[in-house]
Design a protein around this motif. Structure first.
Motif, PDB file in Angstrom:
ATOM      1  N   GLY A  61      -2.626  19.807   9.291  1.00  0.00           N
ATOM      2  CA  GLY A  61      -2.729  18.581  10.107  1.00  0.00           C
ATOM      3  C   GLY A  61      -3.677  17.559   9.510  1.00  0.00           C
ATOM      4  N   ILE A  62      -4.647  18.049   8.740  1.00  0.00           N
ATOM      5  CA  ILE A  62      -5.700  17.118   8.259  1.00  0.00           C
ATOM      6  C   ILE A  62      -5.142  15.891   7.515  1.00  0.00           C
ATOM      7  CG2 ILE A  62      -7.675  16.889   6.665  1.00  0.00           C
ATOM      8  CD1 ILE A  62      -8.533  19.702   7.518  1.00  0.00           C
ATOM      9  N   PRO A  63      -4.265  16.049   6.524  1.00  0.00           N
ATOM     10  CA  PRO A  63      -3.839  14.876   5.747  1.00  0.00           C
ATOM     11  C   PRO A  63      -3.288  13.756   6.641  1.00  0.00           C
ATOM     12  CG  PRO A  63      -3.008  16.875   4.715  1.00  0.00           C
ATOM     13  CD  PRO A  63      -3.620  17.282   6.020  1.00  0.00           C
ATOM     14  N   THR A  64      -2.477  14.137   7.634  1.00  0.00           N
ATOM     15  CA  THR A  64      -1.852  13.112   8.466  1.00  0.00           C
ATOM     16  C   THR A  64      -2.805  12.600   9.536  1.00  0.00           C
ATOM     17  OG1 THR A  64       0.336  13.978   8.063  1.00  0.00           O
ATOM     18  CG2 THR A  64       0.042  12.693  10.081  1.00  0.00           C
ATOM     19  N   PHE A  65      -3.440  13.528  10.265  1.00  0.00           N
ATOM     20  CA  PHE A  65      -4.239  13.081  11.406  1.00  0.00           C
ATOM     21  C   PHE A  65      -5.517  12.381  10.987  1.00  0.00           C
ATOM     22  CE2 PHE A  65      -1.386  16.150  13.392  1.00  0.00           C
ATOM     23  CZ  PHE A  65      -0.855  15.308  14.354  1.00  0.00           C
ATOM     24  N   ILE A 107      -2.700  16.602   0.778  1.00  0.00           N
ATOM     25  CA  ILE A 107      -1.855  17.781   1.063  1.00  0.00           C
ATOM     26  C   ILE A 107      -2.196  18.897   0.063  1.00  0.00           C
ATOM     27  CG2 ILE A 107       0.527  18.686   1.006  1.00  0.00           C
ATOM     28  CD1 ILE A 107       1.432  15.990   2.173  1.00  0.00           C
ATOM     29  N   GLY A 108      -2.358  18.500  -1.212  1.00  0.00           N
ATOM     30  CA  GLY A 108      -2.699  19.488  -2.246  1.00  0.00           C
ATOM     31  C   GLY A 108      -4.044  20.133  -1.965  1.00  0.00           C
ATOM     32  N   VAL A 109      -5.051  19.312  -1.653  1.00  0.00           N
ATOM     33  CA  VAL A 109      -6.403  19.825  -1.406  1.00  0.00           C
ATOM     34  C   VAL A 109      -6.386  20.785  -0.221  1.00  0.00           C
ATOM     35  CG1 VAL A 109      -8.718  19.135  -0.610  1.00  0.00           C
ATOM     36  CG2 VAL A 109      -7.584  17.869  -2.458  1.00  0.00           C
ATOM     37  N   CYS A 110      -5.723  20.370   0.865  1.00  0.00           N
ATOM     38  CA  CYS A 110      -5.730  21.208   2.066  1.00  0.00           C
ATOM     39  C   CYS A 110      -4.976  22.524   1.825  1.00  0.00           C
ATOM     40  CB  CYS A 110      -5.122  20.459   3.251  1.00  0.00           C
ATOM     41  SG  CYS A 110      -6.184  19.108   3.763  1.00  0.00           S
ATOM     42  N   ARG A 135       0.789  -1.228   0.000  1.00  0.00           N
ATOM     43  CA  ARG A 135       0.000   0.000   0.000  1.00  0.00           C
ATOM     44  C   ARG A 135       0.829   1.289   0.000  1.00  0.00           C
ATOM     45  NH1 ARG A 135      -5.246  -0.331   1.888  1.00  0.00           N
ATOM     46  NH2 ARG A 135      -4.953   1.391   3.326  1.00  0.00           N
ATOM     47  N   LEU A 136       2.112   1.203  -0.293  1.00  0.00           N
ATOM     48  CA  LEU A 136       2.911   2.425  -0.283  1.00  0.00           C
ATOM     49  C   LEU A 136       2.451   3.390  -1.384  1.00  0.00           C
ATOM     50  CD1 LEU A 136       5.464   3.417   1.376  1.00  0.00           C
ATOM     51  CD2 LEU A 136       6.666   3.157  -0.770  1.00  0.00           C
ATOM     52  N   GLY A 137       2.166   2.829  -2.567  1.00  0.00           N
ATOM     53  CA  GLY A 137       1.735   3.662  -3.694  1.00  0.00           C
ATOM     54  C   GLY A 137       0.460   4.409  -3.336  1.00  0.00           C
ATOM     55  N   TRP A 138      -0.460   3.691  -2.735  1.00  0.00           N
ATOM     56  CA  TRP A 138      -1.729   4.292  -2.321  1.00  0.00           C
ATOM     57  C   TRP A 138      -1.496   5.409  -1.319  1.00  0.00           C
ATOM     58  CZ3 TRP A 138      -6.487   5.871  -2.204  1.00  0.00           C
ATOM     59  CH2 TRP A 138      -7.150   6.085  -0.996  1.00  0.00           C
ATOM     60  N   LYS A 139      -0.601   5.129  -0.359  1.00  0.00           N
ATOM     61  CA  LYS A 139      -0.335   6.145   0.668  1.00  0.00           C
ATOM     62  C   LYS A 139       0.249   7.404   0.030  1.00  0.00           C
ATOM     63  CE  LYS A 139       0.341   3.108   4.582  1.00  0.00           C
ATOM     64  NZ  LYS A 139       1.332   2.246   5.191  1.00  0.00           N
ATOM     65  N   ILE A 140       1.163   7.215  -0.915  1.00  0.00           N
ATOM     66  CA  ILE A 140       1.799   8.382  -1.548  1.00  0.00           C
ATOM     67  C   ILE A 140       0.739   9.228  -2.265  1.00  0.00           C
ATOM     68  CG2 ILE A 140       3.333   9.079  -3.442  1.00  0.00           C
ATOM     69  CD1 ILE A 140       5.099   6.676  -2.667  1.00  0.00           C
ATOM     70  N   ILE A 141      -0.093   8.560  -3.062  1.00  0.00           N
ATOM     71  CA  ILE A 141      -1.081   9.304  -3.857  1.00  0.00           C
ATOM     72  C   ILE A 141      -2.120   9.956  -2.940  1.00  0.00           C
ATOM     73  CG2 ILE A 141      -2.871   9.104  -5.655  1.00  0.00           C
ATOM     74  CD1 ILE A 141      -0.495   8.202  -7.058  1.00  0.00           C
ATOM     75  N   SER A 142      -2.642   9.158  -1.976  1.00  0.00           N
ATOM     76  CA  SER A 142      -3.735   9.705  -1.160  1.00  0.00           C
ATOM     77  C   SER A 142      -3.251  10.867  -0.297  1.00  0.00           C
ATOM     78  CB  SER A 142      -4.360   8.608  -0.295  1.00  0.00           C
ATOM     79  OG  SER A 142      -3.388   8.085   0.566  1.00  0.00           O
ATOM     80  N   GLN A 170       3.803  19.072   5.103  1.00  0.00           N
ATOM     81  CA  GLN A 170       4.889  18.125   4.827  1.00  0.00           C
ATOM     82  C   GLN A 170       5.660  17.798   6.096  1.00  0.00           C
ATOM     83  OE1 GLN A 170       7.290  19.329   1.541  1.00  0.00           O
ATOM     84  NE2 GLN A 170       5.580  19.390   0.146  1.00  0.00           N
ATOM     85  N   LEU A 171       5.887  18.821   6.931  1.00  0.00           N
ATOM     86  CA  LEU A 171       6.667  18.581   8.149  1.00  0.00           C
ATOM     87  C   LEU A 171       5.889  17.718   9.153  1.00  0.00           C
ATOM     88  CD1 LEU A 171       8.538  21.969   8.709  1.00  0.00           C
ATOM     89  CD2 LEU A 171       9.287  19.892   7.527  1.00  0.00           C
ATOM     90  N   ILE A 172       4.574  17.772   9.085  1.00  0.00           N
ATOM     91  CA  ILE A 172       3.785  16.863   9.949  1.00  0.00           C
ATOM     92  C   ILE A 172       3.770  15.478   9.310  1.00  0.00           C
ATOM     93  CG2 ILE A 172       1.492  16.398  10.909  1.00  0.00           C
ATOM     94  CD1 ILE A 172       1.050  19.458  10.959  1.00  0.00           C
ATOM     95  N   HIS A 173       3.603  15.479   8.005  1.00  0.00           N
ATOM     96  CA  HIS A 173       3.510  14.195   7.291  1.00  0.00           C
ATOM     97  C   HIS A 173       4.778  13.358   7.440  1.00  0.00           C
ATOM     98  CE1 HIS A 173       3.695  11.846   3.352  1.00  0.00           C
ATOM     99  NE2 HIS A 173       2.777  11.261   4.093  1.00  0.00           N
ATOM    100  N   VAL A 174       5.938  14.030   7.579  1.00  0.00           N
ATOM    101  CA  VAL A 174       7.194  13.288   7.652  1.00  0.00           C
ATOM    102  C   VAL A 174       7.188  12.329   8.853  1.00  0.00           C
ATOM    103  CG1 VAL A 174       8.584  14.946   8.983  1.00  0.00           C
ATOM    104  CG2 VAL A 174       9.670  13.482   7.330  1.00  0.00           C
ATOM    105  N   PHE A 175       6.503  12.714   9.928  1.00  0.00           N
ATOM    106  CA  PHE A 175       6.450  11.827  11.098  1.00  0.00           C
ATOM    107  C   PHE A 175       5.568  10.610  10.820  1.00  0.00           C
ATOM    108  CE2 PHE A 175       7.814  15.844  12.925  1.00  0.00           C
ATOM    109  CZ  PHE A 175       8.878  15.419  13.699  1.00  0.00           C
ATOM    110  N   ASP A 176       4.561  10.832   9.976  1.00  0.00           N
ATOM    111  CA  ASP A 176       3.670   9.737   9.583  1.00  0.00           C
ATOM    112  C   ASP A 176       4.448   8.690   8.773  1.00  0.00           C
ATOM    113  OD1 ASP A 176       1.274   8.438   9.453  1.00  0.00           O
ATOM    114  OD2 ASP A 176       0.623   9.458   7.614  1.00  0.00           O
ATOM    115  N   CYS A 177       5.404   9.197   7.979  1.00  0.00           N
ATOM    116  CA  CYS A 177       6.162   8.296   7.094  1.00  0.00           C
ATOM    117  C   CYS A 177       7.045   7.321   7.864  1.00  0.00           C
ATOM    118  CB  CYS A 177       7.039   9.098   6.143  1.00  0.00           C
ATOM    119  SG  CYS A 177       6.089  10.097   5.022  1.00  0.00           S
ATOM    120  N   ARG A 178       7.274   7.584   9.152  1.00  0.00           N
ATOM    121  CA  ARG A 178       8.141   6.700   9.933  1.00  0.00           C
ATOM    122  C   ARG A 178       7.478   5.372  10.232  1.00  0.00           C
ATOM    123  NH1 ARG A 178       9.699   8.471  15.138  1.00  0.00           N
ATOM    124  NH2 ARG A 178      11.360   6.977  14.909  1.00  0.00           N
ATOM    125  N   SER A 179       6.154   5.332  10.103  1.00  0.00           N
ATOM    126  CA  SER A 179       5.466   4.109  10.508  1.00  0.00           C
ATOM    127  C   SER A 179       4.695   3.516   9.342  1.00  0.00           C
ATOM    128  CB  SER A 179       4.499   4.435  11.650  1.00  0.00           C
ATOM    129  OG  SER A 179       3.662   3.337  11.868  1.00  0.00           O
TER     130      SER A 179
END
Ligand code: ATP
Length: 937
Positions: free
Chosen positions: A901-905, A798-801, A786-793, A835-844
């Motif tokens: 915050g929306i995209p990640t949270f 991020i773009g929409v927000c 699901r990495l591809g899905w995560k990248i696109i979604s 992006q700076l919030i999302h980077v923490f999401d990418c760790r998991s």
């Protein structure tokens, strides 16, 4: 030398010319003087890229050229500030890229140096191991099967020695070497049987030689230019990412063109759209990806070194993470290789030997009573063979820590307390010397009475070793080796004081005594001898090792390495099967395999002779069930690797001896032993274990998995960020909105927000359950799971927000004179923050809530610096006109933080709820498959 070639010289003349001594070798002082004068024994290597060239390379990139073109156009149009800023950004980008590549190259070079070859020499009468580059003409070198010949040399002594000279002469059949001088002058290299050449490999036997020339003067040096190593190839992942990069360039350019056209159609100024398009294309292409992948690999490899695993071939780092079977030798890898003889068996008598380690203090007891070793003829014979058929030495040396203290001036002269007994050479033979010493027999005493005439060296195929010694006119063959095989070579047995025919019943008694000892995990060696009349009886090992008189058995203990049980347990949890492949007896192997947890219920032991009678198809059918292969020969190892590979496994295989090299080469991850391994095996391997320890393999596998996951993490981050940037612009242009980000802001995001955190993700800590998944498939796509899905979604979100925040700000400030700049600043801040919030999401692999936020210090630092730099762009007045920003107030920030915050949270909360639901079901793991059952410890 009167024009004579090296091969034409007699031994005396040779030593005279080279001013050396065959017994003592060179004195260390003399060797260092010669090293100064002759230079190091190495081939001049082609130099790598110079740092300057590396730096200039950074500006050759296609996208950088596009940017430079844009700069020129901006300059021509009078937008000097824009032009200067873009130049600054290009320079910073170039320097960062240079730093990344320079570091990667330096780490790779350091790795090469770590696996530099060494040589065994005699200097000042002592046996030493020195770096091969320190050899000088006149050095006396010892070689054994599996060694790389470290310089050109003339042989003085050869014991069944064959050398593979294919690297030099192209001749693939090994040449049998002989020590004597050869008369003929002009001989081709392949016929100079008394000479050895740098870079060739000893495939059999042992030899002693004197170095004649070193470095570029050697035969190999003369053709050095032809054999310079080709450039390090990219790893398969690097290759695939390179191709992905090319696809991304095309996609980005198409999208950019669409964005530019849409903007122009909706009435945006052409120049603005041109610059925005160029910046977007530059930002959308993850040009830093290859360098970050190299850094992640190189730094991961350095972490592996700290865990005692040295990677020789970079692609194997990726394969390590896929390993599903680890085939390991027993002695020294799973066990400590610290042998102590604890039991003897002599003509029906069982004798216990007390004492620990290599200290020759202990007694011999039979049925609980001490025995007088000196008065026991058969025991004397046994220890005599043990000490004569032996190439090791037992010495007393200063303890390592005492020597360190003394060197640093913290301790004075060494006393008895600070000395310890050590073995030089094979620990199995060392243990036999300790046994002999416990009965009062020293090897040196025996050596003064018996002269060694010939040796038939140990080899893993015959599983025995013999020496021919002469003594007061008589000659004796002494043999030791695997009892089950040795018995077949014996016609008589020493029973009490009598030599009697070795009948079937007596052989049976020996074999059951052997099995009894093996079941107690003891490594058993049989000892035998016979008197011979003439040398002719012993021209080959087949002739010599026949009609022997069997004397007895020695059983030695070799305790398992402490950390190995834990490592095997870890493997089981990680879905990796451990298989023991050993030359030792089946029962010894089985007992140790059980104690280590390798052998569990339903496991199977297969012996070498069973394997010999099995077809490849039959072997493939049972390969998944076998946990121990015992009494195997090296050629069996290759068949085992291939059978496992046909079953779809990714196989890691250890090896040490020269004959293990084909199997090590054929394995997906060939592993050589750093201490006991031969050069041939090391050169065939992808990984070298600095400490020969099984747990270092598991550590390397763990690192291999971690590196791959880290690469996925920053790919996820970089690509999602790029999708976010493109989507923001794309949707705005489609909707006929003004530009939400100005070109400089896009370039800034690309440089600061993308670059630093991505690098920090490359060195991220592994997730705690890294070793609780099945290994990933070697064919797995990098975007799998699901990495591809995560990248696109996430990218789209991020773009929409960002666009949402832009539109809200635009409407909020309606009528405001700086309305557009203000909304663009809000969009810029939102994009950076998202992006700076999302980077923490990418760790998991699950969600942001599954990792400790501040665990990765580099990431925290990278994010803080990006944040500070963003604040500077917003609030430092001179920077505002450059980056086209205005300061934001608290209300703006509330909007920015919520939108960012929306995209990640939103996704994180969704994932936590999903996991809670799933908890009642099975555990979600790699590829959705559940973890293997854990072993009972
Ligand atoms: P592994 O392959 O797991 O390292 P190993 O060290 O027991 O196992 P080998 O070194 O091939 O395997 O030894 C095979 C057998 O040969 C041993 O079981 C022993 O009986 C015999 N052997 C080992 N070392 C010697 C030696 N130096 N001299 C004579 N026989 C030996």
């Amino acid at each position: 030398m009167e024009g004579k070639a090296w091969h034409q010289l007699g031994e005396e003349q040779l030593l005279e010319v080279l001013n050396s001594d065959i017994k003592k070798g060179l004195e260390p002082d003399e060797a260092s003087k010669r090293l100064q004068a002759q230079g190091p024994n190495e081939l001049a290597e082609k130099r790598g890229e110079s740092p300057l060239k590396l730096l200039l390379n950074q500006f050759k990139d296609f996208m950088v050229l596009v940017l430079l073109g844009a700069t020129v156009i901006s300059g021509l149009l009078g937008e000097m500030l824009d032009a200067l800023t873009i130049v600054a950004i290009i320079l910073i980008n170039g320097v960062l890229g240079f730093y990344q590549e320079y570091r990667a190259e330096r780490s790779l070079r350091a790795l090469k140096e770590l696996s530099a070859p060494s040589a065994k020499v005699i200097r000042g009468g002592e046996y030493l191991q020195v770096a091969a580059r320190e050899l000088v003409a006149g050095d006396v070198v010892l070689l054994e099967s599996g060694d790389r010949v470290p310089a050109d040399l003339r042989f003085i002594e050869c014991n069944e020695c064959s050398v593979d000279e294919a690297a030099l002469t192209g001749e693939s059949v090994p040449v049998v070497k002989e020590a004597g001088r050869i008369e003929a002058k002009d001989l081709p290299l392949g016929d100079r049987k008394n000479c050895g050449y740098l870079g060739t490999m000893v495939t059999r036997g042992t030899a002693k030689g004197v170095v004649t020339v070193t470095g570029m003067q050697t035969e190999m040096g003369k053709i050095a230019d032809l054999i310079q190593q080709t450039e390090e190839a990219d790893t398969p992942l690097q290759h695939r990412l390179e191709q992905l990069g090319k696809i991304l360039i095309v996609v980005s350019i198409i999208l950019t063109v669409v964005v530019v056209l849409a903007g122009i159609l909706h009435g945006q100024p052409i120049y603005d759209m041109f610059l925005a398009g160029v910046s977007l294309a530059v930002a959308a292409i993850p040009e830093g990806l290859p360098a970050i992948v190299t850094i992640a690999l190189a730094l991961g490899v350095q972490r592996m070194i700290k865990r005692r695993a040295i990677v020789r071939k970079l692609p194997s780092v990726e394969t390590l993470g896929c390993a599903s079977v680890i085939c390991s030798d027993k002695t020294g890898t799973l066990t400590q290789n610290k042998m102590t003889v604890t039991q003897l068996w002599l003509g029906g008598r069982t004798i216990e030997v007390t004492g620990e380690g290599y200290e020759p203090i202990g007694s011999l007891r039979e049925a609980g009573k001490g025995i007088d070793a000196k008065g026991d003829a058969s025991l004397r014979r046994l220890t005599q063979i043990a000490a004569l058929c032996n190439n090791s030495d037992l010495t007393q040396q200063e303890k390592a820590e005492e020597s360190k203290k003394r060197k640093s001036g913290k301790a004075e002269q060494s006393d008895g307390e600070s000395l310890e007994w050590r073995i030089k050479g094979d620990p199995t033979e060392g243990a036999l010397l300790v046994l002999a010493a416990k009965t009062g027999l020293a090897k040196s005493t025996l050596q003064s009475l018996y002269t060694r005439v010939k040796e038939f060296p140990f080899d893993a195929e015959r599983k025995r070793m013999s020496v021919l010694v002469s003594h007061q006119g008589g000659k004796l063959i002494c043999t030791k080796g695997a009892p089950d095989l040795l018995v077949g070579k014996c016609s008589y047995v020493l029973w009490g004081d009598q030599v009697v025919p070795f009948t079937g019943t007596l052989k049976q008694k020996v074999l059951s005594a052997n099995e009894g000892m093996a079941k107690e995990s003891l490594r058993v060696l049989g000892l035998a001898f016979r008197e011979v009349k003439s040398h002719e009886e012993c021209s080959s090992s087949e002739q010599a090792e026949n009609g022997l008189i069997f004397v007895g058995l020695t059983g030695m203990m070799d305790p398992p390495r402490k950390e190995v049980k834990e490592a095997i347990y870890k493997c089981r949890q990680a879905g990796i099967k451990t298989v023991m492949i050993t030359g030792d007896h089946g029962m010894t192997a089985e007992a140790i395999a059980k104690s280590l947890g390798i052998m569990v219920r339903g496991g199977r032991v297969v012996t070498g002779s069973e394997l010999s009678h099995m077809s490849d198809d039959d072997l493939e059918k049972i390969a998944d069930d076998v946990q121990v292969y015992a009494r195997v020969s090296p050629e069996h190892k290759l068949r085992i690797v291939q059978a496992l590979q046909r079953r779809g496994h990714v196989v890691a295989m250890t090896g040490d001896g020269v004959n293990d090299a084909p199997a090590v080469k054929a394995a997906d991850i060939g592993i050589a032993m750093g201490i006991s391994g031969t050069d041939v095996t090391k050169e065939a391997s992808a990984l070298v274990l600095a400490d020969d320890n099984f747990s270092s393999i598991v550590a390397a596998v763990e690192e291999g998995r971690g590196i791959y996951e880290n690469i996925r993490k920053f790919i996820r981050y970089l690509l999602a960020s790029n999708v976010g940037e493109i989507m923001t612009m794309f949707m705005a242009m489609m909707a006929g909105l003004p530009l939400p980000l100005v070109p400089i802001q896009i370039l800034w995001v690309n440089l600061v927000t993308d670059g630093l955190p991505a690098m920090a993700l490359g060195v991220d800590q592994a997730e705690s359950d890294l070793m609780q998944h099945k290994p990933r498939s070697a064919k797995e796509n990098i975007f799998a799971r699901r990495l591809g899905w995560k990248i696109i979604s996430r990218g789209i979100l991020i773009g929409v927000c960002t666009l949402g925040a832009f539109v809200l700000a635009l409407n909020q400030g309606a009528g405001h004179s700086e309305q557009l700049i203000h909304a663009q600043t809000v969009a810029f801040a939102t994009l950076v923050m998202a992006q700076l919030i999302h980077v923490f999401d990418c760790r998991s692999s699950r969600s942001i809530f599954h990792r400790r936020l501040l665990e990765n210090k580099f990431l925290v630092l990278a994010v803080l610096s990006s944040l500070l730099l963003m604040l500077a762009v917003l609030y430092v007045e001179p920077l505002q006109p450059v980056f086209k920003t205005v300061p934001l107030d608290l209300r703006d920030w509330a909007l920015v933080v919520v939108a960012a915050g929306i995209p990640t949270f939103a996704m994180g909360i969704g994932s936590v709820m999903g996991t809670t639901k799933n908890k009642k079901g099975r555990k979600i793991t790699y590829g959705g498959s559940s973890a293997p059952p854990t072993a009972a410890r």
